[in-house]
Design a protein around this motif. Sequence first.
Motif, PDB file in Angstrom:
ATOM      1  N   SER A 189     -18.199 -12.046 -32.761  1.00 23.18           N
ATOM      2  CA  SER A 189     -19.353 -11.138 -31.881  1.00 23.18           C
ATOM      3  C   SER A 189     -18.641 -10.423 -31.027  1.00 23.18           C
ATOM      4  O   SER A 189     -19.461  -9.140 -30.556  1.00 23.18           O
ATOM      5  CB  SER A 189     -20.192 -12.028 -30.742  1.00 23.18           C
ATOM      6  N   GLY A 209     -19.703 -17.983 -34.721  1.00 26.14           N
ATOM      7  CA  GLY A 209     -19.930 -16.514 -35.155  1.00 26.14           C
ATOM      8  C   GLY A 209     -19.128 -16.125 -36.524  1.00 26.14           C
ATOM      9  O   GLY A 209     -19.456 -14.880 -36.940  1.00 26.14           O
ATOM     10  N   GLY A 281     -22.332  -7.735 -32.302  1.00 23.73           N
ATOM     11  CA  GLY A 281     -22.395  -7.981 -30.940  1.00 23.73           C
ATOM     12  C   GLY A 281     -23.535  -7.356 -30.186  1.00 23.73           C
ATOM     13  O   GLY A 281     -24.047  -7.794 -29.206  1.00 23.73           O
ATOM     14  N   GLU A 284     -26.612  -8.685 -30.889  1.00 22.01           N
ATOM     15  CA  GLU A 284     -27.044  -9.861 -29.922  1.00 22.01           C
ATOM     16  C   GLU A 284     -27.372  -9.530 -28.888  1.00 22.01           C
ATOM     17  O   GLU A 284     -28.147 -10.118 -27.860  1.00 22.01           O
ATOM     18  CB  GLU A 284     -25.904 -10.936 -30.139  1.00 22.01           C
ATOM     19  N   THR A 313     -22.286 -12.027 -24.183  1.00 22.18           N
ATOM     20  CA  THR A 313     -22.294 -12.517 -25.690  1.00 22.18           C
ATOM     21  C   THR A 313     -23.995 -13.071 -25.944  1.00 22.18           C
ATOM     22  O   THR A 313     -24.686 -12.991 -24.927  1.00 22.18           O
ATOM     23  CB  THR A 313     -21.605 -13.576 -26.266  1.00 22.18           C
ATOM     24  N   TYR A 368     -26.756 -12.990 -35.636  1.00 17.24           N
ATOM     25  CA  TYR A 368     -27.200 -11.554 -36.285  1.00 17.24           C
ATOM     26  C   TYR A 368     -28.529 -11.785 -37.153  1.00 17.24           C
ATOM     27  O   TYR A 368     -29.190 -10.706 -37.323  1.00 17.24           O
ATOM     28  CB  TYR A 368     -26.043 -11.110 -37.353  1.00 17.24           C
TER      29      TYR A 368
END
Length: 389
Positions: A189, A209, A281, A284, A313, A368
């Motif tokens: 991320s 991730g 990233g 998110e 994050t 994602y």
Amino acid sequence: MNDTIHQPVIYLDHAATSFPKPESVLQAMQHSMREEAANPGRGGHKMAIAAGRVLMRTRLELSSLFGVSNPSDIAFMPNTTAALNQGIQGCLQPGDHVVTTMMEHNSVRRPLEYMRKKYQVDVDYVTVDEAGQIDLSELRKLCSRKTRLIVCNHSSNLLGSILPIQEIAEIAQSVGAWLLVDAAQSAGSIPVDVKALGIDMLAFPGHKGLLGPQGTGGLYISPSLDLEPLIYGGTGSQSEEVDQPSVRPDRYEAGTPNTVGIAGLGAGVRYIKDIGVSVIGHHEWLLTQYAIEQLSAVRGLRLLGPQLGEPRTGIVSFILESIDPSALAFRLDREYGIAVRAGYHCTPLAHQSANTTLSGAVRSSFGYDTTKKDVEALVDAVRHIASSV
Ligand SMILES: Cc1ncc(COP(=O)(O)O)c(C=O)c1O
């Protein structure tokens, strides 16, 4: 008994483990299981060599993901916890000093406290503010020439806050300490380049991730660091020697590896590299911003972690004053088909920083595959529950 879950689940528990995995991960694992799941590094037959290549391919993918020059500096581990234990226990001597933060997962805190009890290792915890940040001047003050190790997470698994790793690495270097980074919540991320950031050890999961299966993870170990292995035994190499081989990665990979899982992890890493870690990233982050905006309008709800607009994050944790977090998570699951995690998230000291020690919190976490619609469903459900209790 058929206990498969048939109803669709809105899965918002990516910080625990990512789901679903990309189709390419499932295919890579099935191919490995069917065609080449012999024992890698243990035998010269074609299938054993093919299995060895699977490991090497995944190591190469991980090296390019993390800016590692020599793939042999990455050792496969079954999870982040094993990697952290290898890093912590492998570099400390009795009487050493370690600095860590109050935001660490029990996978850092417990091995450190074990080292304190067993080997009189001295451990200091840097305080963390409500937004999940540390004061670098406090860290600097706690460090001295006696400090062997600084260990911290890249991103908090409760708050989603992101620590300034490069600045922390400079402090570690200034006192001659190693820096071990727990990348459980950042790998996949946030771009991580171990050389550019000055990281000596990077513990990472394969199953979050990086979109690999559970039972995968790894530890990058700087070539200048001679870690003591944690596990001793068969490596398929230098079998006539009584001592653990000094050659990497064998030194840290005793026992038959998780070849099938590592095949899946390689496919997961290829998948995220094709999309781009920054793209993931950012996706998110946008979802967290939307969730924060919407959830902050729910009466009696308190959000944890960085403010709107700040880096974080894909984690949004919160409490509702009218209902216990476990009861809320239970209702989200049973009545709305939304999977989140409640409780202390294996990080009790972070709850102290967030003033949620008595209650714990509900943590929603995005990947994602998570859509704005998924977040809307969460917000609607929380609003509905809040108005019904
Ligand atoms: C920050 C952090 N560190 C360590 C761990 C442990 O990871 P694993 O389950 O891969 O051992 C987790 C798991 O959620 C985590 O969030």
